[in-house]
Design an enzyme around this catalytic site. Structure first.
Site, PDB file in Angstrom:
ATOM      1  N   ASP A  27       0.836  -1.216   0.000  1.00 26.81           N
ATOM      2  CA  ASP A  27       0.000   0.000   0.000  1.00 26.81           C
ATOM      3  C   ASP A  27       0.866   1.259   0.000  1.00 26.81           C
ATOM      4  OD1 ASP A  27      -2.347   1.387  -0.064  1.00 26.81           O
ATOM      5  OD2 ASP A  27      -2.853   1.073   2.045  1.00 26.81           O
ATOM      6  N   GLY A  28       0.325   2.310  -0.605  1.00 28.38           N
ATOM      7  CA  GLY A  28       0.997   3.614  -0.564  1.00 28.38           C
ATOM      8  C   GLY A  28       1.592   4.056  -1.894  1.00 28.38           C
ATOM      9  N   ASN A  29       1.293   3.322  -2.959  1.00 29.79           N
ATOM     10  CA  ASN A  29       1.841   3.706  -4.278  1.00 29.79           C
ATOM     11  C   ASN A  29       1.338   5.087  -4.714  1.00 29.79           C
ATOM     12  OD1 ASN A  29       3.050   1.232  -4.430  1.00 29.79           O
ATOM     13  ND2 ASN A  29       1.562   0.348  -5.863  1.00 29.79           N
ATOM     14  N   GLY A  30       0.038   5.313  -4.505  1.00 31.09           N
ATOM     15  CA  GLY A  30      -0.562   6.581  -4.934  1.00 31.09           C
ATOM     16  C   GLY A  30       0.038   7.761  -4.190  1.00 31.09           C
ATOM     17  N   ARG A  31       0.167   7.618  -2.862  1.00 33.63           N
ATOM     18  CA  ARG A  31       0.737   8.707  -2.047  1.00 33.63           C
ATOM     19  C   ARG A  31       2.207   8.938  -2.385  1.00 33.63           C
ATOM     20  NH1 ARG A  31      -1.106   6.098   3.298  1.00 33.63           N
ATOM     21  NH2 ARG A  31      -1.776   4.507   1.802  1.00 33.63           N
ATOM     22  N   ARG A  40      -0.691   8.751 -10.113  1.00 31.37           N
ATOM     23  CA  ARG A  40      -0.734   7.559  -9.259  1.00 31.37           C
ATOM     24  C   ARG A  40      -0.120   6.339  -9.949  1.00 31.37           C
ATOM     25  NH1 ARG A  40      -3.973   7.266  -5.065  1.00 31.37           N
ATOM     26  NH2 ARG A  40      -4.293   5.058  -5.470  1.00 31.37           N
ATOM     27  N   HIS A  44       2.447   2.956  -8.985  1.00 30.03           N
ATOM     28  CA  HIS A  44       2.225   1.511  -9.213  1.00 30.03           C
ATOM     29  C   HIS A  44       3.399   0.922  -9.987  1.00 30.03           C
ATOM     30  CE1 HIS A  44      -1.653   1.953  -7.529  1.00 30.03           C
ATOM     31  NE2 HIS A  44      -2.197   2.575  -8.552  1.00 30.03           N
ATOM     32  N   LEU A 138      11.312 -20.097  -3.382  1.00 29.71           N
ATOM     33  CA  LEU A 138      10.192 -19.296  -2.867  1.00 29.71           C
ATOM     34  C   LEU A 138       8.955 -19.443  -3.748  1.00 29.71           C
ATOM     35  CD1 LEU A 138       9.415 -16.782  -0.903  1.00 29.71           C
ATOM     36  CD2 LEU A 138       9.797 -15.427  -2.966  1.00 29.71           C
ATOM     37  N   ARG A 195       1.985  -4.679   6.335  1.00 28.98           N
ATOM     38  CA  ARG A 195       1.310  -3.681   5.503  1.00 28.98           C
ATOM     39  C   ARG A 195       2.136  -2.405   5.505  1.00 28.98           C
ATOM     40  NH1 ARG A 195      -5.007  -2.407   4.551  1.00 28.98           N
ATOM     41  NH2 ARG A 195      -4.699  -0.779   2.981  1.00 28.98           N
ATOM     42  N   ARG A 201      -5.288  -1.776   8.655  1.00 26.34           N
ATOM     43  CA  ARG A 201      -6.442  -2.648   8.395  1.00 26.34           C
ATOM     44  C   ARG A 201      -6.040  -3.722   7.400  1.00 26.34           C
ATOM     45  NH1 ARG A 201      -7.649   2.442   6.666  1.00 26.34           N
ATOM     46  NH2 ARG A 201      -7.309   2.819   4.451  1.00 26.34           N
ATOM     47  N   LEU A 202      -6.937  -4.715   7.246  1.00 30.12           N
ATOM     48  CA  LEU A 202      -6.654  -5.835   6.347  1.00 30.12           C
ATOM     49  C   LEU A 202      -7.201  -5.625   4.945  1.00 30.12           C
ATOM     50  CD1 LEU A 202      -7.151  -9.060   8.503  1.00 30.12           C
ATOM     51  CD2 LEU A 202      -5.041  -7.914   7.854  1.00 30.12           C
TER      52      LEU A 202
END
Ligand code: IPE
Ligand code: IPE
Ligand code: MG
Length: 249
Positions: A27-31, A40, A44, A138, A195, A201-202
């Site tokens: 999370d946080g690519n846009g910011r 944005r 990504h 992996l 995260r 949050r999930l």
């Protein structure tokens, strides 16, 4: 591969207590892009590099499975142009990195509704899965067009069908049996969920599989997340006491 028992980096990692399965909410690519006055989509784009970096490092550390949340069923609420861009990223990612992942023995897997992606995206992901299916390093799983509640409903439907057809008895439906019908199938339980971007949050990510995971919420925006943050998270994880409902000895 030879591992030192204690690895000296910025963080001390006990190589005998590496989490088997790490799940990332990327999370946080846009910011990250906004901070640079960029669209944005640029965030990504940069975020995909982090997946490569962390997969190679997790593989090196002996992590068995890494699952990344790349697109949620809820992300369709975004502008079509952003969604379209994200759907083109698997092609770019695998064109750039599949060879290297292959050389490093990484196996690619997928959870979610691949049939909802554009046909070209479906083909590129399927091809990566097929080419790496015999690899034993992996297991890198992409949760793409994935929703955790949806996954549970899908599993329930498959099991109900089997019951209806007389293939199973009611008592055959155990937690283990149910789990095998989730999209994650035989993957080990998630030990560590990380995260990025300081959201707590999930967002509908692996609700079943995270039932006993350790959670780490990191402030770093995803494109800036690197090996160092991974080491930090593993070091924190190793400092936690996992009791699984029992009592510490
Ligand atoms: C995560 O970054 C990537 C996806 C959800 C596809 P975001 O796009 O959510 O970035 P922020 O949260 O807006 O910064
Ligand atoms: C979660 O991030 C989904 C992915 C990382 C793919 P979001 O940015 O969509 O989550 P919310 O909307 O902040 O809960
Ligand atoms: Mg977000």
């Amino acid at each position: 591969m030879l591992f030192k028992k204690k690895e000296e980096k910025d963080y001390q990692i006990d190589m005998n207590n590496i989490p088997a399965h790490i799940a990332f909410i990327m999370d946080g690519n846009g910011r990250w892009a906004k901070k640079r006055k960029m669209p944005r989509t640029y965030g990504h784009h940069e975020g995909t590099k982090t997946i490569r970096t962390l997969a190679l490092e997790a593989n090196r550390l002996g992590v068995k499975a890494m699952t990344v949340y790349a697109f949620s069923t809820e992300n369709f609420k975004r502008e079509a142009s952003e969604v379209d861009y994200i759907f083109k990223l698997p092609k770019e990612f695998f064109n750039l990195y599949l060879k290297e992942l292959m050389e490093n023995n990484v196996q690619i897997r997928y959870i979610g509704h691949l049939e909802m992606a554009p046909i070209e995206t479906q083909k590129i992901i399927q091809s990566a899965i097929d080419q790496t299916s015999m690899n034993t390093g992996l297991i890198l799983t992409f949760a793409f067009i994935y929703g955790g509640r949806d996954e549970i409903v899908q599993a329930t439907k498959i099991i109900c069908e089997k019951y209806k057809n007389g293939e199973i008895e009611l008592d055959d439906i155990t937690e283990d049996y149910f789990e095998k019908h989730l999209m994650t199938e035989d993957l080990p339980a998630v030990d560590l969920m990380i995260r990025s971007s300081g959201e707590y949050r999930l967002s509908n990510f692996l609700p079943w599989q995270l039932a006993y995971a350790e959670f780490i919420f990191d402030e770093t925006l995803w494109p800036d997340f690197d090996e160092n943050q991974l080491h930090r998270a593993i070091a924190i994880y190793q400092g936690r006491e996992r009791r699984f409902g029992g009592v510490l000895k």
